[in-house]
Design a protein around this motif. Sequence first.
Motif, PDB file in Angstrom:
ATOM      1  N   GLU A   1       0.863  -1.184   0.000  1.00 52.82           N
ATOM      2  CA  GLU A   1       0.000   0.000   0.000  1.00 52.82           C
ATOM      3  C   GLU A   1       0.901   1.237   0.000  1.00 52.82           C
ATOM      4  O   GLU A   1       1.589   1.512   0.975  1.00 52.82           O
ATOM      5  CB  GLU A   1      -0.904   0.021   1.226  1.00 52.82           C
ATOM      6  CG  GLU A   1      -1.833   1.217   1.242  1.00 52.82           C
ATOM      7  CD  GLU A   1      -2.762   1.231   2.429  1.00 52.82           C
ATOM      8  OE1 GLU A   1      -3.716   0.426   2.440  1.00 52.82           O
ATOM      9  OE2 GLU A   1      -2.519   2.019   3.354  1.00 52.82           O
ATOM     10  N   LEU A   2       0.913   1.943  -1.118  1.00 52.15           N
ATOM     11  CA  LEU A   2       1.737   3.147  -1.248  1.00 52.15           C
ATOM     12  C   LEU A   2       0.862   4.361  -0.992  1.00 52.15           C
ATOM     13  O   LEU A   2      -0.225   4.493  -1.550  1.00 52.15           O
ATOM     14  CB  LEU A   2       2.350   3.218  -2.644  1.00 52.15           C
ATOM     15  CG  LEU A   2       3.196   2.018  -3.072  1.00 52.15           C
ATOM     16  CD1 LEU A   2       3.744   2.244  -4.474  1.00 52.15           C
ATOM     17  CD2 LEU A   2       4.316   1.752  -2.086  1.00 52.15           C
ATOM     18  N   ARG A   3       1.336   5.256  -0.126  1.00 50.66           N
ATOM     19  CA  ARG A   3       0.598   6.467   0.212  1.00 50.66           C
ATOM     20  C   ARG A   3       1.364   7.693  -0.266  1.00 50.66           C
ATOM     21  O   ARG A   3       2.534   7.864   0.070  1.00 50.66           O
ATOM     22  CB  ARG A   3       0.378   6.567   1.724  1.00 50.66           C
ATOM     23  CG  ARG A   3      -0.551   5.516   2.257  1.00 50.66           C
ATOM     24  CD  ARG A   3      -0.717   5.590   3.764  1.00 50.66           C
ATOM     25  NE  ARG A   3       0.570   5.302   4.425  1.00 50.66           N
ATOM     26  CZ  ARG A   3       1.186   6.113   5.276  1.00 50.66           C
ATOM     27  NH1 ARG A   3       0.664   7.256   5.615  1.00 50.66           N
ATOM     28  NH2 ARG A   3       2.343   5.768   5.799  1.00 50.66           N
ATOM     29  N   PHE A   4       0.691   8.509  -1.058  1.00 50.42           N
ATOM     30  CA  PHE A   4       1.219   9.788  -1.520  1.00 50.42           C
ATOM     31  C   PHE A   4       0.645  10.856  -0.596  1.00 50.42           C
ATOM     32  O   PHE A   4      -0.570  10.938  -0.430  1.00 50.42           O
ATOM     33  CB  PHE A   4       0.772  10.063  -2.960  1.00 50.42           C
ATOM     34  CG  PHE A   4       1.326   9.082  -3.947  1.00 50.42           C
ATOM     35  CD1 PHE A   4       2.458   9.391  -4.672  1.00 50.42           C
ATOM     36  CD2 PHE A   4       0.719   7.855  -4.144  1.00 50.42           C
ATOM     37  CE1 PHE A   4       2.975   8.485  -5.591  1.00 50.42           C
ATOM     38  CE2 PHE A   4       1.220   6.943  -5.061  1.00 50.42           C
ATOM     39  CZ  PHE A   4       2.353   7.260  -5.781  1.00 50.42           C
ATOM     40  N   ILE A   5       1.512  11.670  -0.014  1.00 51.48           N
ATOM     41  CA  ILE A   5       1.072  12.676   0.956  1.00 51.48           C
ATOM     42  C   ILE A   5       1.630  14.037   0.568  1.00 51.48           C
ATOM     43  O   ILE A   5       2.820  14.161   0.275  1.00 51.48           O
ATOM     44  CB  ILE A   5       1.544  12.310   2.380  1.00 51.48           C
ATOM     45  CG1 ILE A   5       0.939  10.959   2.789  1.00 51.48           C
ATOM     46  CG2 ILE A   5       1.184  13.402   3.371  1.00 51.48           C
ATOM     47  CD1 ILE A   5       1.485  10.415   4.089  1.00 51.48           C
ATOM     48  N   MET A   6       0.745  15.041   0.547  1.00 52.36           N
ATOM     49  CA  MET A   6       1.152  16.437   0.395  1.00 52.36           C
ATOM     50  C   MET A   6       0.950  17.075   1.769  1.00 52.36           C
ATOM     51  O   MET A   6      -0.145  17.560   2.080  1.00 52.36           O
ATOM     52  CB  MET A   6       0.315  17.143  -0.671  1.00 52.36           C
ATOM     53  CG  MET A   6       0.609  16.663  -2.076  1.00 52.36           C
ATOM     54  SD  MET A   6      -0.391  17.485  -3.332  1.00 52.36           S
ATOM     55  CE  MET A   6       0.217  19.168  -3.205  1.00 52.36           C
ATOM     56  N   PRO A   7       1.977  17.051   2.640  1.00 49.59           N
ATOM     57  CA  PRO A   7       1.799  17.472   4.029  1.00 49.59           C
ATOM     58  C   PRO A   7       1.352  18.927   4.179  1.00 49.59           C
ATOM     59  O   PRO A   7       0.535  19.226   5.053  1.00 49.59           O
ATOM     60  CB  PRO A   7       3.162  17.227   4.671  1.00 49.59           C
ATOM     61  CG  PRO A   7       4.121  17.059   3.547  1.00 49.59           C
ATOM     62  CD  PRO A   7       3.347  16.631   2.357  1.00 49.59           C
ATOM     63  N   ASP A   8       1.845  19.821   3.345  1.00 49.79           N
ATOM     64  CA  ASP A   8       1.487  21.234   3.474  1.00 49.79           C
ATOM     65  C   ASP A   8       0.037  21.498   3.092  1.00 49.79           C
ATOM     66  O   ASP A   8      -0.579  22.429   3.591  1.00 49.79           O
ATOM     67  CB  ASP A   8       2.416  22.113   2.631  1.00 49.79           C
ATOM     68  CG  ASP A   8       3.864  22.017   3.092  1.00 49.79           C
ATOM     69  OD1 ASP A   8       4.102  21.630   4.262  1.00 49.79           O
ATOM     70  OD2 ASP A   8       4.757  22.306   2.287  1.00 49.79           O
ATOM     71  N   ALA A   9      -0.512  20.674   2.199  1.00 53.02           N
ATOM     72  CA  ALA A   9      -1.891  20.847   1.738  1.00 53.02           C
ATOM     73  C   ALA A   9      -2.860  19.934   2.495  1.00 53.02           C
ATOM     74  O   ALA A   9      -4.076  20.075   2.341  1.00 53.02           O
ATOM     75  CB  ALA A   9      -1.987  20.570   0.245  1.00 53.02           C
ATOM     76  N   GLY A  10      -2.344  19.003   3.287  1.00 47.61           N
ATOM     77  CA  GLY A  10      -3.203  18.073   4.013  1.00 47.61           C
ATOM     78  C   GLY A  10      -3.904  17.079   3.091  1.00 47.61           C
ATOM     79  O   GLY A  10      -4.987  16.598   3.407  1.00 47.61           O
TER      80      GLY A  10
END
Length: 99
Positions: free
Chosen positions: A53-62
Motif C-alpha cells: 500500500e503506497l501512500r502519496f502525501i502532500m503534508p502542506d496541503a493536508g
Amino acid sequence: MSEHIFIHFQEGFAGDVVELWNGPERLGHWSLTTRLQTGMAKIETLDAESGDELRFIMPDAGLNAKIIVPPADGDHVFLVNHDGQKLRVTATEDEPGYL
C-alpha cells in the motif's frame, strides 16, 4: 518478488512537497513543479512488492492518496495529478509521452 513501478507526477504542482510512503518507510520526498510545456513535474522509478500500500502525501496541503500495487504482470505506471483540492493517482497500461 519486487517489481518496477513508474510514477509520473503530472499536472497541478507548483513547488509542492510530496512524500511517498510504504507503511512506516518513506520511499521519497520531492518538491515538485509542473512544467507547463510538457504537463510533467517528475518521473520516479521505484521497486515495490505486489500488495504494497503506497501512500502519496502532500503534508502542506493536508492531501493524500493511496494505491495498492497490483500483482506482478509487468511494469506498472501510475499517474499523479493535483487539482488544487485533491491528489489523484491512477494506473495506466501505457507510459505517457511528453514533448
